[in-house]
Structures are given as structure tokens and as C-alpha cells.
Design an enzyme around this catalytic site. Structure first.
Site, PDB file in Angstrom:
ATOM      1  N   HIS A 213      43.431  51.994  35.771  1.00 25.05           N
ATOM      2  CA  HIS A 213      41.995  51.922  37.197  1.00 25.05           C
ATOM      3  C   HIS A 213      42.256  50.791  36.832  1.00 25.05           C
ATOM      4  CE1 HIS A 213      40.798  56.291  36.927  1.00 25.05           C
ATOM      5  NE2 HIS A 213      40.399  56.017  35.143  1.00 25.05           N
TER       6      HIS A 213
ATOM      7  N   CYS B 286      39.397  61.879  34.627  1.00 28.04           N
ATOM      8  CA  CYS B 286      38.093  62.356  35.032  1.00 28.04           C
ATOM      9  C   CYS B 286      38.614  63.385  35.756  1.00 28.04           C
ATOM     10  CB  CYS B 286      37.273  61.030  34.738  1.00 28.04           C
ATOM     11  SG  CYS B 286      37.358  60.363  37.080  1.00 28.04           S
TER      12      CYS B 286
END
Length: 451
Positions: free
Chosen positions: A10, A42
Site C-alpha cells: 500500500h 483486507c
């Protein structure tokens, strides 16, 4: 200017792509240990559970897209050493074995976190797996096809999401955790009790307040998990006991917290002016306590990576901090939290007062209405809001984003009582449940006497 970025999930992807857009004349090299970038971990449980059919949707960039921006992608390269005095990187090509040395003017550390590997006998057995990256997710899917009984160790977000995925896939599931309840880092007992009750109705075995002592196998494969309280026969074990910052390359070279999380200033700069850091390898500015904490979340990582690019040349945009806001959907329940719970406040030595309300999410004259449970915690002296939790079958989780903004800007519980929220019977009540929490807290304030 030569810029090196180590790690590209990320924070690294956000930093590298933003730097390339802001400074197209710069030379950017990304070192990534895996063969992919920007995996949305996630969504791992959704992928394992078959909700996400096309795994490519779990990547928001690719090495090819980043190369189109002029970024040099050193995929499957493992950085072995960083010479901060001479500003050199020493890496190894994991495919060819070739050694690589590179110079940097600015270094961006986005090495993320690594799964905690507990020192348990039997961890090397076949079918003892971890759940973090894309390749691990594929291995879990492959091994789960042949498993009838799956044991998940660790009852955090990923652990409980995997429990749901396996149970929906027709597996017998056991969930083991050392704490006395699930999701204890995110929600207080009155919320986790509801989730646990839902699990039990689905015949999910909860082995709480139990520590795994060893994993037993036969012919190299898992056969059972032994805890301090019992034995659980199983075919597959998924370890989800948490993460630690992956910062060994800079140990002793920049300032860190005791757990190894890198300290950065408001502009993502470490104690070494040439090195910036972002994401799960960092400590974050935690607004509820006005201190620093380790909160590995994708949202924090993307924001911090973007801030690195904005502040790479000179301080430009300061980090406003985080409340650690997160949400979760398990079966029919929607839940979210932000800031301090009573549990986390106690662990941090912070005194809070809380108000809890239960209300229907919309008027009773509507055909249907779902119960909403909301808890807001605040400083009893300043009355500043420090945290909130919500749970409902209705999706009212966006209310926690509202509270997150309030915490960030120092809102008091009394101000919350009179915030202007719209009313429309399809969505809510004339008095929003957030308002009602503030009103309930305001009742405890001593009013002036009539004269």
C-alpha cells in the site's frame, strides 16, 4: 535525483506512483521481494471464501502500470543491507542470485509488516499456513479444498473473517485465541458478545483464553493443535496471531519504538533526513492520546505513502494523524470502531467515561427497522470524544467515520448532541442515534439550580 523505494504494497505503491507523477524527471527504483505489488490483504478472506472470483481485482496497480510511469521495478529482489552513511542499497535477485548495489539520494522505507511466528513446536508441519499476501492466499485456497476441519489461531479481523469464509465453505471450524474474547483490540465486550453468540449458533467452536503449546502431526502433516486447555483435531491451521513492523534493515540507524516501528515526523521523515518511511513499518500519530502508536492499516499506509511524495523535497503537507478507524462485516452484522475503546483505554492507562445507547436505526412506522448499539467514550474532564463503536444488522458504519472526524477536530460529547444531521424515515430517526449518545452524556452534567 535518485529515489529508492523498498517494498511496494500500500504505502510503497502510493509513494512511488505519486513521486513519479509529481517529479517525472526523477529516477525511481522500487525493490520488491514478491512478484506482485499493491495486494489488498483486507480482501484476502473474501478471496479465500470465493466472494471475490477474480483475484486481479485485489490489486490496484501492477509492475507494468508502474513501469509506464517511468519507475524501475526490481521485482523479486531482496534488500540485504542499507548503508546509510554512504547511502547505498545492497540487494539480491531472488531468481538469478545476482547481487545488486545501488545509490540513493532519498530512500523511502515501505517494508510493511511481517506475520508474527510464535515459537511453537510443529510450526514447520505441512498445512500450517499464514494469511497475509497473495501467494499465501492461493496456498490456503488450495489446501482448504482437501480439509474438513480448519483451525484458525488468532481472533483479530483477519482471523474472524477467515472463520466466516471457512464455515460458509462447509468446513468445521475452531477459533483459538489467548484472550477471553474475540476482536478484543477493536471492540468492547458488549459488542464481541453478540458476534460470539452468532458464531456459536453456526457451530463454530470458540477456544478462548487458550494458548497454543504445540502442533502435532503425522507424516509431516497437521493432525492436532494442543493448547494449555485441550486438544483439537484438525486438517489445516491458519496462523493469524498478529503482525510486527518489518524494520530490521534500519535497526540502530533511525529512531524506533520499542517494537521496532519507525518514528517519523509530521512530514514522514525519519531521524535520518535522507530517509522517509510510511505504512505498516511505522508508528502513527494517534490523535485520541496525542501520542504515537503502532496501527497497521491499509488506510494509514496509503495516506502516509502519499504524504511521502508531497514532502519529499521540502515539508509541504503535515500528517493530521489517525484514529485507527476500521470496520468489519461478519455474517449479518456490520460493525466499526474508531479511537479508544474502554478496553484499549485501560491498557494505555487513559481514563475514559462512556455512554451506550440502543435504538432502532429508523422509525417504528417503517416496515422494518434494525437495532443499533452505539458506544461513545470521552474524556470526563475535557469531555472531548476519544472513541466510538457501533454494531447493527443495518449498515450504519459510516457513523463511525463521522465520529472519527469529530475526534480529529477535538469535538466534545456535548457538541455531538446538537450536530446537524438530516432526517429521512428511510434512513434514520428525527434524533440521530449519534445525537442521542451526546444527549445521554449531557444528562450527567450538573445543571444550574433554579432561583
Amino acid at each position: 535525483m535518485k529515489i529508492a523505494v523498498i517494498g511496494s504494497t500500500h504505502a510503497g505503491t502510493a509513494a512511488a506512483t505519486n513521486i513519479a507523477n509529481l517529479y517525472p524527471e526523477s529516477t525511481i527504483t522500487v525493490y520488491e521481494r514478491n512478484d506482485n505489488v499493491s495486494f489488498l490483504s483486507c480482501g484476502l478472506a473474501l478471496y479465500v471464501g470465493g466472494v471475490v472470483n477474480d483475484p486481479q481485482g485485489l490489486f490496484y496497480s501492477s509492475p507494468e502500470k508502474m513501469r509506464e510511469l517511468g519507475i524501475t521495478m526490481k521485482m523479486q529482489h531482496d534488500v540485504k543491507e542499507i548503508d546509510t552513511d554512504r547511502q547505498l542499497i545492497h540487494a539480491s535477485n531472488l531468481v538469478t542470485g545476482e547481487s545488486v548495489t545501488d545509490h540513493y539520494d532519498k530512500l523511502v522505507m515501505t517494508t510493511g509488516s511481517q506475520a508474527i511466528t510464535p515459537p511453537i513446536e510443529g510450526m514447520n508441519l505441512d498445512n500450517v499456513l499464514f494469511a497475509k499476501n497473495y501467494n499465501q492466499a492461493n496456498t490456503i485456497i488450495e489446501r482448504a479444498e482437501q480439509a474438513e476441519h480448519v483451525t484458525v489461531v488468532g481472533a483479530g479481523y483477519i482471523g474472524v473473517e477467515l472463520v466466516e469464509a471457512f464455515e460458509k465453505g462447509g468446513k468445521r471450524v475452531t477459533l483459538i485465541d489467548g484472550a477471553d474474547r474475540i476482536l478484543n483490540k477493536y471492540l468492547d465486550p458488549e459488542f464481541t458478545d453478540d458476534v460470539e453468540a452468532d458464531f456459536r449458533t453456526r457451530n463454530i467452536e470458540l477456544a478462548l483464553s487458550q494458548t497454543v503449546e504445540r502442533i502435532e502431526g503425522q507424516d509431516g502433516s497437521v493432525k492436532s493443535v494442543i493448547t494449555n486447555k485441550g486438544k483439537y483435531e484438525t486438517d489445516l491451521v491458519i496462523m493469524c496471531v498478529g503482525f510486527r513492523p518489518n524494520t530490521g534493515l534500519l535497526k540502530g540507524k533511525v529512531d524506533m519504538l520499542n517494537n521496532g516501528a519507525i518514528k517519523v515526523n509530521d512530514y514522514m521523515q525519519t531521524s535520518d533526513p535522507a530517509i522517509f518511511a510510511a505504512g505498516d513499518c511505522c508508528a502513527v500519530k494517534y490523535n485520541p492520546t496525542e501520542g504515537y502508536a503502532y496501527i497497521p492499516l491499509a488506510t494509514n499506509a496509503v495516506r502516509m505513502g502519499t504524504l511521502v511524495a508531497r514532502n519529499l523535497i521540502e515539508p509541504t503537507i503535515a500528517n493530521v494523524g489517525t484514529q485507527g478507524t476500521s470496520g468489519l462485516h461478519i455474517y449479518d452484522l456490520n460493525m466499526a470502531s474508531t479511537g479508544l475503546t474502554e478496553t484499549s483505554a485501560c491498557l494505555m492507562g487513559t481514563h475514559v467515561k462512556s455512554v451506550t445507547i440502543e435504538d432502532n436505526h429508523r422509525p417504528n412506522f417503517m416496515p422494518t427497522a434494525e437495532n443499533v448499539k452505539l458506544k461513545v467514550s470521552f474524556d470526563p474532564d475535557t469531555r472531548r470524544i476519544l472513541g466510538a463503536q457501533v454494531l447493527s444488522k443495518a449498515d450504519v458504519t459510516q457513523s463511525i467515520n463521522t465520529i472519527s472526524v469529530g475526534i480529529q477536530h477535538g469535538m466534545t460529547i456535548d457538541e455531538l448532541a446538537f450536530v446537524d444531521f438530516f432526517f429521512q424515515p428511510h434512513f434514520n430517526q428525527p434524533w440521530n442515534f449519534l445525537n442521542k449518545a451526546g444527549l445521554e452524556a449531557n444528562l450527567s452534567v450538573k445543571q444550574p439550580e433554579l432561583v
